[in-house]
Design an enzyme around this catalytic site. Structure first.
Site: not given
Ligand code: IPE
Ligand code: IPE
Ligand code: MG
Length: 261
Positions: A38, A86
């Site tokens: 991330d 996502n």
């Protein structure tokens, strides 16, 4: 698999002052290490760059993580590359990521051949563009015989969808009379997850300082040790990997029991 000590020493030469190979016990390397990669977007934004540049830079960290895992003798490496959530991102970013997965895999296949790494995917690949799916299939076919390490990449992966799918598969077997309700236990569920046959992660590393799982391996992480670093994923390297392993080796894993019982 046992690490090659010569290659291991060379890989961790030139250590920074706060961490070195000597700080970890090579006989107690976590068997399965998992990563939530991330912070690519924030890494790029901090440099005044487009988020896409962060994803491109993140590929270098993933390559280093694969090599580092092999050098340390890790059996299973897994990494979260794209979640079922996502898809909500701008179409341009989604397209770029899908294309990046395909081109990167083609480029990195020689590394998997060289290190004898077997590739695997976690998630629903049906929804991916044909180009990406075809390259993924090629990666699976070409590396199927390797056994030094398994590298499982989570793409279009969501833990809730995975568990719901396992429940659906079990329900279908019960409805067809191939399974009895009383046979539905923890193993029956585990065997129907994308991770079937893999050991649960021993160590989970999340970059960019976020203290959440974001729908990643909710079932499999039940007793996993967690390590969160503030580094953004493109800044993650072999030294931070060693720091994570050092932290892992300092933990007392009890699995609900008591120590020295
Ligand atoms: C992780 O970086 C990569 C993917 C989720 C594909 P992000 O893109 O989430 O980066 P941040 O969190 O916005 O900085
Ligand atoms: C988790 O990161 C997904 C991946 C790393 C692929 P996100 O950036 O999507 O997670 P949130 O939105 O911050 O929870
Ligand atoms: Mg993020």
């Amino acid at each position: 698999m046992q690490p090659n000590m010569e290659k291991l020493g060379a890989y961790f030469a030139d250590a920074p002052s706060d961490i070195s190979l000597q700080d970890i016990d090579i006989a107690r390397i976590p068997r399965h290490v998992s990563f939530i990669m991330d912070g690519n977007g924030r890494w790029a934004q901090a440099r005044g760059l487009d988020r896409s540049k962060g994803h491109v830079a993140g590929v270098d960290s993933l390559r280093e993580t694969v090599t580092c895992s092999v050098r340390l003798g890790v059996d299973v490496l897994s990494a979260y590359a794209f979640s079922t959530e996502n898809w909500k991102r701008p179409q341009r970013e989604v397209n770029l990521l899908m294309h990046l997965f395909a081109t990167t895999l083609v480029k990195e296949l020689p590394l998997f051949h060289q290190e004898h790494v077997r590739l695997r995917f976690l998630g629903d690949l049906e929804a991916l563009p044909a180009e990406t799916r075809e390259v993924f299939q090629r990666g699976l076919d070409e590396t199927a015989g390797y056994d030094v390490m398994t590298f499982a990449l989570a793409v279009n992966y969501g833990s809730r969808a995975e568990i719901a799918r396992a429940a659906r598969l079990i329900a279908e077997e019960v409805a067809a009379g191939r399974m009895r309700p009383e046979d539905v236990d923890v193993d029956a569920v585990s065997q129907r997850l994308y991770t079937a046959g893999l050991p649960d992660p021993d160590l989970l590393v999340r970059t960019s300082g976020e203290l959440r799982l974001s729908n990643y391996l909710l079932w499999q992480l039940a007793y996993t040790e967690m390590y969160v670093t503030d580094l953004f994923w493109p800044d993650f390297d072999r030294w931070e990997y060693l720091r994570a392993v050092r932290a892992f080796q300092g933990r007392g894993r009890r699995y609900g029991g008591v120590v020295n019982s």
